[in-house]
Design an enzyme around this catalytic site. Sequence first.
Site, PDB file in Angstrom:
ATOM      1  N   GLU A   9      44.334  49.198  31.617  1.00 53.71           N
ATOM      2  CA  GLU A   9      45.774  48.977  31.579  1.00 53.71           C
ATOM      3  C   GLU A   9      46.515  50.065  30.823  1.00 53.71           C
ATOM      4  OE1 GLU A   9      46.989  44.897  30.625  1.00 53.71           O
ATOM      5  OE2 GLU A   9      44.869  44.398  30.727  1.00 53.71           O
ATOM      6  N   ASP A  37      45.330  37.541  40.824  1.00 55.05           N
ATOM      7  CA  ASP A  37      44.610  36.449  41.475  1.00 55.05           C
ATOM      8  C   ASP A  37      45.493  35.211  41.484  1.00 55.05           C
ATOM      9  OD1 ASP A  37      43.790  34.561  39.101  1.00 55.05           O
ATOM     10  OD2 ASP A  37      43.295  36.583  38.421  1.00 55.05           O
TER      11      ASP A  37
END
Length: 231
Positions: free
Chosen positions: A11, A198
């Site tokens: 990230e 997700d």
Amino acid sequence: MLGIIGAMEEEVAGLKDKMTVSRTIKKASMEFWEGVLEGTSVVVVRCGVGKVNAAICAQILADEFHVTAIVNTGIAGSLKKEINIGDIVLSTDALQHDMDATGFGYSYGVIPQMDNSIFQGDEKLLTLAKECCEQVNPDISVFSGRVVSGDQFISDKGKKDWIAQQFHGFCTEMEGAAIAQTAYLNQIPFLIIRAISDKADDSAHMDYAEFERKAIQHSVNLMTEIARRLQ
């Protein structure tokens, strides 16, 4: 100075590649990269996974770097059917879904002996982030709503449904509300940015690896544009 926290190395790596680094400090086994990103003074750090790591990291940003705002980038599971993989959620507020003192008469999510358990995100950062996201990520949708956090990777549909019904969250993850609480206690404006990787249900393990990289790239695009506009 703006503090930027990511949960995983992937990230923050994209952001570190784009910034001019002036110094690196290691505290609590975390590396803090201080420098300039798109004209804005920033500190970028990987906090690690989970609420304890996240809270420690945010407190170091307050104590060591005296940051004036904190943005937490990352990925999360969607709690709403209209929020799809790749979309981004910006926090209006945040709470901890695994805070359970119901045995003492408190409601789920309420932190005993605190005057507040729902931590409000900064409206100016939220507005700015929404404008930036629509510009740099036109291929996805951006939502503003509640981020709920717990030390659990939610991959069970029943648990997902319970969290959604109990707390009315837009997405669930493992760090944001701890950073929000730390920022609240230190009176530092904050924003949580979550790219959806997700659906937080029985397909979560299948979706996660496939879509993680794309979700992170959307976050990097957004954070870079926010920094450019804050300069």
